[in-house]
Design an enzyme around this catalytic site. Structure first.
Site, mmCIF file in Angstrom:
data_model
loop_
_atom_site.group_PDB
_atom_site.id
_atom_site.type_symbol
_atom_site.label_atom_id
_atom_site.label_comp_id
_atom_site.label_asym_id
_atom_site.label_seq_id
_atom_site.Cartn_x
_atom_site.Cartn_y
_atom_site.Cartn_z
ATOM 1 N N LYS A 82 0.858 -1.184 0.000
ATOM 2 C CA LYS A 82 0.000 0.000 0.000
ATOM 3 C C LYS A 82 0.893 1.233 0.000
ATOM 4 O O LYS A 82 1.484 1.581 1.016
ATOM 5 C CB LYS A 82 -0.906 0.057 1.236
ATOM 6 C CG LYS A 82 -1.946 1.179 1.140
ATOM 7 C CD LYS A 82 -2.414 1.689 2.484
ATOM 8 C CE LYS A 82 -1.568 2.834 2.980
ATOM 9 N NZ LYS A 82 -1.713 4.090 2.188
ATOM 10 N N GLU A 97 -1.430 7.223 -0.322
ATOM 11 C CA GLU A 97 -2.547 7.525 -1.220
ATOM 12 C C GLU A 97 -2.350 8.805 -2.011
ATOM 13 O O GLU A 97 -3.020 9.008 -3.029
ATOM 14 C CB GLU A 97 -3.857 7.617 -0.427
ATOM 15 C CG GLU A 97 -3.898 8.672 0.657
ATOM 16 C CD GLU A 97 -3.401 8.175 2.007
ATOM 17 O OE1 GLU A 97 -3.851 8.712 3.031
ATOM 18 O OE2 GLU A 97 -2.558 7.241 2.029
ATOM 19 N N GLY A 107 7.044 5.481 8.067
ATOM 20 C CA GLY A 107 6.163 6.634 8.228
ATOM 21 C C GLY A 107 6.289 7.246 9.602
ATOM 22 O O GLY A 107 7.321 7.112 10.272
ATOM 23 N N GLY A 108 5.237 7.894 10.057
ATOM 24 C CA GLY A 108 5.268 8.643 11.302
ATOM 25 C C GLY A 108 5.175 7.771 12.535
ATOM 26 O O GLY A 108 4.629 6.662 12.516
ATOM 27 N N ILE A 109 5.673 8.306 13.635
ATOM 28 C CA ILE A 109 5.772 7.531 14.862
ATOM 29 C C ILE A 109 4.416 7.177 15.447
ATOM 30 O O ILE A 109 4.217 6.065 15.956
ATOM 31 C CB ILE A 109 6.652 8.290 15.896
ATOM 32 C CG1 ILE A 109 6.936 7.407 17.106
ATOM 33 C CG2 ILE A 109 6.019 9.606 16.319
ATOM 34 C CD1 ILE A 109 7.989 7.984 18.023
ATOM 35 N N GLU A 110 3.446 8.080 15.376
ATOM 36 C CA GLU A 110 2.141 7.787 15.951
ATOM 37 C C GLU A 110 1.440 6.676 15.181
ATOM 38 O O GLU A 110 0.821 5.784 15.773
ATOM 39 C CB GLU A 110 1.280 9.050 15.999
ATOM 40 C CG GLU A 110 1.808 10.123 16.932
ATOM 41 C CD GLU A 110 2.051 9.606 18.348
ATOM 42 O OE1 GLU A 110 1.202 8.822 18.849
ATOM 43 O OE2 GLU A 110 3.085 9.964 18.943
ATOM 44 N N GLU A 117 10.201 1.792 10.359
ATOM 45 C CA GLU A 117 11.111 2.948 10.302
ATOM 46 C C GLU A 117 10.247 4.179 10.520
ATOM 47 O O GLU A 117 9.429 4.531 9.682
ATOM 48 C CB GLU A 117 11.836 2.991 8.962
ATOM 49 C CG GLU A 117 13.117 3.831 9.010
ATOM 50 C CD GLU A 117 12.920 5.266 8.553
ATOM 51 O OE1 GLU A 117 12.317 6.050 9.332
ATOM 52 O OE2 GLU A 117 13.345 5.587 7.441
ATOM 53 N N CYS A 164 13.463 11.584 6.183
ATOM 54 C CA CYS A 164 13.503 11.081 7.562
ATOM 55 C C CYS A 164 14.890 11.224 8.176
ATOM 56 O O CYS A 164 15.022 11.339 9.393
ATOM 57 C CB CYS A 164 13.049 9.626 7.605
ATOM 58 S SG CYS A 164 14.036 8.505 6.608
ATOM 59 N N GLU A 216 9.783 16.161 14.901
ATOM 60 C CA GLU A 216 10.149 16.052 13.490
ATOM 61 C C GLU A 216 9.261 16.983 12.665
ATOM 62 O O GLU A 216 8.049 16.784 12.584
ATOM 63 C CB GLU A 216 10.002 14.611 13.017
ATOM 64 C CG GLU A 216 10.532 14.377 11.623
ATOM 65 C CD GLU A 216 10.424 12.927 11.195
ATOM 66 O OE1 GLU A 216 11.270 12.484 10.410
ATOM 67 O OE2 GLU A 216 9.485 12.243 11.629
#
Length: 486
Positions: A170, A173, A223-226, A245, A279, A380
């Site tokens: 995926k 988007e 992607g993002g930490i959350e 990552e 990143c 970030e």
């Protein structure tokens, strides 16, 4: 979308406009899949793994498929580079470099993917064979980010395929175009139906299904930490293997004895490629106090001359941010820095050039008077922003560099080799460069310490992420033990 060897629309027919961040013009219309589409792709991948030939295909034959994909990427390099720049806004020259790197990743894994013949280990009894082998994990869910769409896809696709896994990918988007194209090349290369599947759609639908579906054995996410934390929780439903990552807030430490001009130049290279949407960007510039004023003055002078514009203009050095939403996030970040007491010495706003008003542009920005208790130093930003901190001792430099929840990458600039090695030995990051920044290559592992993630991509470790280790013990002369009597 590409499911079980066929190109299909979203099951309920939904689509999404893909926007050029330079001028907000529609450049494509993509399918917008949902949970049902993801389930169909997972089912195809499960069938191909459990009942197909791919996992048992000789490693050399799988490597040949992966090598063919590399050749096709090289053949279509210019088309792919232009698509990537249209989709992301980065300069086409950057995108051409990305395509070379991407082909290199596929070639690297094709070259090493058939070299693992297992290992014979010592047996505790005579007349026995004890060996360790590596087998594919199974069905892999792969979720990639919007900043380097095809590069990040290559880091996941190549090792998964060459080790005999099946997969569902995926992409983001908002930047799916080059991933769609590379799946066309996967089809052209002859990879069997169901082995590699592509589903387009949002993270909270397609991504969530990949994370929770018990037919998926592994999730690889960049992607993002959350979001990464949510995936960890979701994956626990069937204890999936994880490779995450999750970004970084990366220190770039400059000592007074470093080559001054090179360090200034590389401080810019560390951040402003792709408008800082990297990143590994060295956004935390940590300078020895004795050279602070001179360094910042030189940096500001250079930064003011950065040419921003269309990625297709030959003289453009930096393109736009990815979206209106992300531009608003960067603006909020800058305002927070001002309120915290940091000083903007250059940039800090959108450009005034009328030719750039339709794009998501933000000027290269430098903050001084920064301290580690500020959100702009800890969070970030993912934008063209440098925060400047100072130190007076080597110990202080290392302490500042490590003062972060992240641990992805960092750099040290000094002509003292011994000092450099002392520093990097104490820096808690997955990659540390000495007199360099943002250099990566296929055979060097990539990943982070602390909350920057779990596992590694690239290198041999990136291959191992997609394998399970099995110990096989074969007693060649079994005999009764008679422990419990005859």
């Amino acid at each position: 979308m590409f499911i079980d060897g066929k190109w299909v629309d979203a099951g309920i027919g939904e689509t999404r406009s893909i926007i050029n961040p330079f001028n907000q013009e529609e450049i494509a219309v993509a399918a917008e899949g949902n949970e049902s589409d993801a389930k169909a792709a997972i089912s195809a991948a499960r069938q191909a793994f459990d009942n197909g030939d791919w996992p048992n295909t000789p490693a050399a034959a799988r490597a040949a498929f992966v090598r063919k994909i590399a050749e096709l990427i090289e053949r279509d390099k210019e088309e792919l580079a232009e698509l990537e720049s249209l989709d992301t806004g980065k300069t086409v020259e950057e995108s051409r470099g990305d395509m070379d790197d991407i082909a290199g990743v596929f070639r690297y894994y094709a070259d090493i993917g058939d070299k693992d013949g297992g290992e014979i280990i010592d047996s505790p009894i005579p007349d026995a064979v004890s060996k360790v082998v590596h087998e594919p994990v199974g069905v892999c869910g792969q979720i990639t980010p919007w900043n380097y769409p095809l590069l990040q896809a290559s880091w996941k696709l190549a090792p998964a395929l060459v080790t005999g896994n099946t997969l569902v990918m995926k992409p983001s988007e908002i930047t799916p175009l080059t991933t769609v194209k590379v799946f066309e090349l996967i089809e052209e290369a002859g990879v069997p139906a169901g082995v590699a599947n592509l589903v387009l759609g949002a993270g909270n639908t397609v991504g969530a299904e990949l994370s929770t579906n018990i037919e998926v054995d592994l999730i690889s996410f960049t992607g993002g930490i959350e979001t990464g934390k949510k995936i960890m929780q979701a994956a626990s439903i069937n204890v999936k293997k994880l490779a995450l990552e999750l970004g970084g807030k990366n220190p770039n430490v400059v000592f007074a004895d470093a080559d001054f001009e090179t360090a200034v130049d590389q401080a810019m290279n560390a951040v402003f490629f792709h408008a800082g949407q990297i990143c590994s960007a060295g956004t935390r510039l940590i300078i020895e106090e004795s050279i602070h004023d001179k360094f910042v003055e030189a940096l500001v002078e250079r930064v003011q001359n950065i040419k921003i514009g269309s990625g297709f203009d030959d003289d453009t050095q930096m393109g736009p941010l990815i979206s209106a939403e992300h531009l608003a996030k960067v603006e909020k970040y800058v305002e927070a820095g001002k309120k915290e007491g940091a000083k903007v010495v250059v940039g800090g706003k959108q450009p005034e050039d009328p030719a750039l008003q339709n794009g998501f542009f933000y000027l290269p920005t430098i903050f001084t008077n920064c301290t580690t208790d500020m959100s702009i130093v800890q969070d970030e930003a993912f934008g063209p922003i440098i925060t400047v901190e100072t130190f007076t001792t080597e110990e202080e430099a290392v302490k500042l560099a490590n003062d972060s929840i992240y641990g992805l990458a960092g750099g040290v600039w000094t002509n003292d080799i011994v000092k450099a090695e002392r520093c990097v030995a104490k820096m808690r990051m997955g990659t540390v460069w000495i007199n360099e920044f943002n250099l990566y290559f296929p055979h060097a592992p990539w990943g982070g310490f602390k909350q920057s993630g779990i596992g590694r991509e690239l290198g041999k470790l990136g291959l191992e992420e997609y394998t399970e280790t099995k110990h096989i013990f074969h007693n060649l002369k079994p005999e009764p033990v008679n422990w419990f009597g005859e």
